[in-house]
Design an enzyme around this catalytic site. Structure first.
Site, PDB file in Angstrom:
ATOM      1  N   ARG A   1       7.234  -7.323 -35.261  1.00 14.25           N
ATOM      2  CA  ARG A   1       8.165  -7.144 -33.607  1.00 14.25           C
ATOM      3  C   ARG A   1       8.094  -5.674 -33.471  1.00 14.25           C
ATOM      4  NH1 ARG A   1      13.658  -8.332 -36.557  1.00 14.25           N
ATOM      5  NH2 ARG A   1      14.643  -8.884 -34.315  1.00 14.25           N
TER       6      ARG A   1
ATOM      7  N   GLN B   1       6.652  -8.852 -28.061  1.00 14.61           N
ATOM      8  CA  GLN B   1       8.001  -9.092 -27.571  1.00 14.61           C
ATOM      9  C   GLN B   1       9.193 -10.376 -26.741  1.00 14.61           C
ATOM     10  OE1 GLN B   1      10.095  -5.513 -25.678  1.00 14.61           O
ATOM     11  NE2 GLN B   1       9.890  -4.486 -27.507  1.00 14.61           N
TER      12      GLN B   1
ATOM     13  N   ASP C   1       9.209 -13.258 -29.671  1.00 17.09           N
ATOM     14  CA  ASP C   1       9.856 -12.496 -30.979  1.00 17.09           C
ATOM     15  C   ASP C   1      11.641 -13.261 -31.272  1.00 17.09           C
ATOM     16  OD1 ASP C   1      11.341 -10.940 -32.716  1.00 17.09           O
ATOM     17  OD2 ASP C   1      11.591  -9.756 -32.242  1.00 17.09           O
TER      18      ASP C   1
ATOM     19  N   SER D   1      14.122 -12.061 -32.752  1.00 15.63           N
ATOM     20  CA  SER D   1      15.448 -11.372 -32.273  1.00 15.63           C
ATOM     21  C   SER D   1      16.228 -11.607 -31.502  1.00 15.63           C
ATOM     22  CB  SER D   1      14.601 -10.311 -31.017  1.00 15.63           C
ATOM     23  OG  SER D   1      14.289  -9.355 -31.608  1.00 15.63           O
TER      24      SER D   1
ATOM     25  N   TYR E   1      13.312  -1.649 -39.703  1.00 14.89           N
ATOM     26  CA  TYR E   1      14.416  -2.522 -41.183  1.00 14.89           C
ATOM     27  C   TYR E   1      15.510  -1.250 -41.551  1.00 14.89           C
ATOM     28  CZ  TYR E   1      12.248  -6.945 -39.468  1.00 14.89           C
ATOM     29  OH  TYR E   1      11.921  -7.622 -38.861  1.00 14.89           O
TER      30      TYR E   1
HETATM   31  P1  NAD Z   1      18.091  -7.210 -39.385  1.00  9.86           P
HETATM   32  O1  NAD Z   1      18.645  -8.608 -39.323  1.00  9.86           O
HETATM   33  O2  NAD Z   1      17.109  -7.005 -40.132  1.00  9.86           O
HETATM   34  O3  NAD Z   1      19.155  -5.924 -40.090  1.00  9.86           O
HETATM   35  C1  NAD Z   1      20.287  -5.732 -39.185  1.00  9.86           C
HETATM   36  C2  NAD Z   1      21.020  -4.199 -39.212  1.00  9.86           C
HETATM   37  O4  NAD Z   1      21.659  -4.570 -40.548  1.00  9.86           O
HETATM   38  C3  NAD Z   1      19.818  -3.912 -39.624  1.00  9.86           C
HETATM   39  O5  NAD Z   1      20.116  -2.487 -38.100  1.00  9.86           O
HETATM   40  C4  NAD Z   1      19.602  -2.733 -40.836  1.00  9.86           C
HETATM   41  O6  NAD Z   1      19.879  -0.977 -40.043  1.00  9.86           O
HETATM   42  C5  NAD Z   1      21.094  -2.842 -40.974  1.00  9.86           C
HETATM   43  N1  NAD Z   1      21.939  -2.842 -42.282  1.00  9.86           N
HETATM   44  C6  NAD Z   1      21.022  -3.303 -43.327  1.00  9.86           C
HETATM   45  N2  NAD Z   1      21.813  -2.753 -44.999  1.00  9.86           N
HETATM   46  C7  NAD Z   1      23.160  -2.212 -44.286  1.00  9.86           C
HETATM   47  C8  NAD Z   1      23.901  -1.866 -45.376  1.00  9.86           C
HETATM   48  N3  NAD Z   1      23.790  -1.856 -46.619  1.00  9.86           N
HETATM   49  N4  NAD Z   1      24.904  -0.776 -44.291  1.00  9.86           N
HETATM   50  C9  NAD Z   1      25.265  -1.474 -42.378  1.00  9.86           C
HETATM   51  N5  NAD Z   1      24.390  -1.610 -42.010  1.00  9.86           N
HETATM   52  C10 NAD Z   1      22.489  -1.908 -42.861  1.00  9.86           C
HETATM   53  O7  NAD Z   1      17.694  -6.535 -38.517  1.00  9.86           O
HETATM   54  P2  NAD Z   1      17.235  -6.829 -36.678  1.00  9.86           P
HETATM   55  O8  NAD Z   1      18.437  -7.588 -35.554  1.00  9.86           O
HETATM   56  O9  NAD Z   1      16.274  -7.505 -37.578  1.00  9.86           O
HETATM   57  O10 NAD Z   1      16.933  -5.271 -36.288  1.00  9.86           O
HETATM   58  C11 NAD Z   1      16.089  -4.564 -37.157  1.00  9.86           C
HETATM   59  C12 NAD Z   1      15.512  -3.560 -36.111  1.00  9.86           C
HETATM   60  O11 NAD Z   1      14.013  -3.895 -35.967  1.00  9.86           O
HETATM   61  C13 NAD Z   1      15.935  -3.130 -35.613  1.00  9.86           C
HETATM   62  O12 NAD Z   1      15.516  -1.334 -35.495  1.00  9.86           O
HETATM   63  C14 NAD Z   1      15.619  -3.330 -34.489  1.00  9.86           C
HETATM   64  O13 NAD Z   1      15.165  -2.384 -32.753  1.00  9.86           O
HETATM   65  C15 NAD Z   1      13.878  -3.235 -34.458  1.00  9.86           C
HETATM   66  N6  NAD Z   1      13.291  -4.555 -34.151  1.00  9.86           N
HETATM   67  C16 NAD Z   1      12.246  -4.146 -32.476  1.00  9.86           C
HETATM   68  C17 NAD Z   1      11.559  -4.872 -32.137  1.00  9.86           C
HETATM   69  C18 NAD Z   1      10.654  -4.165 -30.831  1.00  9.86           C
HETATM   70  O14 NAD Z   1      10.010  -2.494 -31.475  1.00  9.86           O
HETATM   71  N7  NAD Z   1      10.224  -4.889 -29.497  1.00  9.86           N
HETATM   72  C19 NAD Z   1      12.013  -6.231 -32.012  1.00  9.86           C
HETATM   73  C20 NAD Z   1      12.867  -5.954 -32.752  1.00  9.86           C
HETATM   74  C21 NAD Z   1      13.967  -6.002 -33.550  1.00  9.86           C
END
Ligand code: NAD
Length: 382
Positions: free
Chosen positions: A121, A127, A130, A133, A228
């Site tokens: 990701r 992207q 993805d 997302s 993550y």
């Molecule tokens: P996810 O579904 O795994 O989790 C959702 C959110 O829950 C995350 O932000 C995580 O930090 C938070 N979380 C976990 N435990 C927690 C706790 N105990 N208390 C509070 N919050 C908590 O995450 P996601 O939406 O799939 O995205 C994860 C990461 O991947 C992000 O940093 C996102 O920016 C990144 N991402 C990057 C790209 C890219 O670079 N192109 C694309 C997609 C996602």
């Protein structure tokens, strides 16, 4: 090469892997598209719309007999998996880590399994592929709409001749893809939005969308691999929970989205915190599944009203409840991946390629995914 679009059969699933708008890019690349009869009906797309876009609508048996590659949203059912044959490929959000045995059966049958949830990701050229997302984005939006529909008051500040309605206080827990969309949506509805995450870099992202980032006195930085979060230690968890309980008590609506890859979702809203909330408050637990959820009282797939009159909604598949929009995004993701993998009319699954490598779970009768192999044989040495 013939690409088949399967009709989803999982309970409640209304999405479809490909929409007519996405067809032209595939046909321009020389691919022939077959669509299983009725595949788009859940997403309000009639067979005729696929035909108008250049696809051939076929019966189920013909789809499996004729396609070289089958596109889907969810993993195939056992009956569908049995119809797949040697040399055929299936591409979808297969969740191989949740059902490694299915991957073993597909490998045994010589079927190539390619999973969109294994896309790297953080790779910028991946992207557009993805799907985690794109579907989380739909989920974050819909979660706010569900909360607003269930909440017996207004989200915005309203001044009328009959009096003034105070704006709703909405808290978003977990500021990943779904959380950011939930913040934006709740703000657009006029709510006062707060948000919290264990990754400190999310503070700026939340604030840029107009939310107040909840700063706890306990300093936690749980940034893990690949953007993550990592799992919190028991001490961090206890400190976080005590402080969060106070914040949650003052909220009208709480939307939770927190996940830790490969683990049970963390409990962020305890029964004590729910008891502190005012009657009429609403919680939407987006992390709820058979594994548990972010709210101690949530029941996956159900809506629960507590003795204190707090409503807890735990939807299991929010993207399927917005099937047209979700399928449109998904179709873009899956066709971008397919076009990336096709070379000279065949799939090129170079294990060393930074996209083809991780997404190919089974190929040529073998399981390629190390994570799946480990789940099937935990004793084996790496
Ligand atoms: P996810 O579904 O795994 O989790 C959702 C959110 O829950 C995350 O932000 C995580 O930090 C938070 N979380 C976990 N435990 C927690 C706790 N105990 N208390 C509070 N919050 C908590 O995450 P996601 O939406 O799939 O995205 C994860 C990461 O991947 C992000 O940093 C996102 O920016 C990144 N991402 C990057 C790209 C890219 O670079 N192109 C694309 C997609 C996602």
């Amino acid at each position: 090469m013939k690409v088949g679009v399967a009709k989803e059969t999982a309970a409640g699933e209304r999405r479809v892997a490909l929409v007519p708008d996405a067809l032209s890019k595939l046909t321009a690349a020389g691919l022939e598209v077959l669509v299983e009869q009725g595949a788009g009906v859940g997403a309000m797309i009639p067979d005729s719309a696929y035909e108008a876009a250049g696809a051939k609508v076929v019966k189920t048996a013909d789809l499996y007999a004729e396609s070289d590659v089958i596109l889907r949203v969810q993993k195939p059912s056992d009956a569908e998996a049995k119809q797949l044959r040697k040399g055929q490929a299936v591409i979808g959000t297969l969740q191989p880590l949740l059902d490694p045995k299915l991957m073993e059966r597909l490998a045994g049958a010589g079927v190539t399994a390619i999973s969109l949830d294994a896309i790297p990701r953080t790779l910028s050229r991946a992207q557009t592929m993805d799907a985690l997302s794109s579907q989380a984005n739909v989920g974050g939006y819909k979660a706010v709409l569900l909360a607003a529909a269930e909440f017996g008051r207004y989200f915005p500040l309203l001044t009328t001749a009959a009096g003034t309605a105070k704006p709703a206080n909405v808290l978003i827990l977990g500021i990943g893809v779904a959380g950011l969309q939930a913040i934006g949506t709740a703000r657009r509805l006029g709510a006062v939005v707060s948000a919290y995450d264990v990754r400190p870099e999310t503070a700026e992202q939340a604030e840029s969308l107009g939310a107040k980032f909840v700063k706890l006195n306990t300093k936690i930085d749980a940034t893990g691999a690949g953007g993550y979060a990592r799992e919190l230690t028991p001490e961090e968890r206890a400190a976080q929970q005590a402080e969060l309980n106070e914040v949650i008590g003052g909220m009208d609506v709480v939307i939770t989205t927190a996940q830790v890859p490969g683990r049970k979702p963390p409990v962020l809203v305890t029964a004590d915190a729910v008891a502190k909330m005012k009657p009429g408050s609403v919680i939407v637990d987006m992390a709820a599944s058979a594994l548990g959820g972010n709210c101690e009282l949530s029941k996956a797939g159900q809506t629960v009203v507590t003795d204190g009159l707090v409503t807890i909604i735990s939807p299991e598949n929010l993207p399927a409840s917005m099937p047209i929009g979700a399928s449109q995004f998904y179709a873009r993701n899956i066709s971008a991946l397919l076009l990336q993998l096709v070379n000279d009319g065949a799939l090129n699954l170079d294990p060393d390629d930074e996209i083809a490598g991780p997404v190919t779970i089974t190929h040529g009768g073998e399981i390629r995914s190390e994570a799946v192999k480990k789940l099937l044989n935990p004793e084996a040495k790496a």
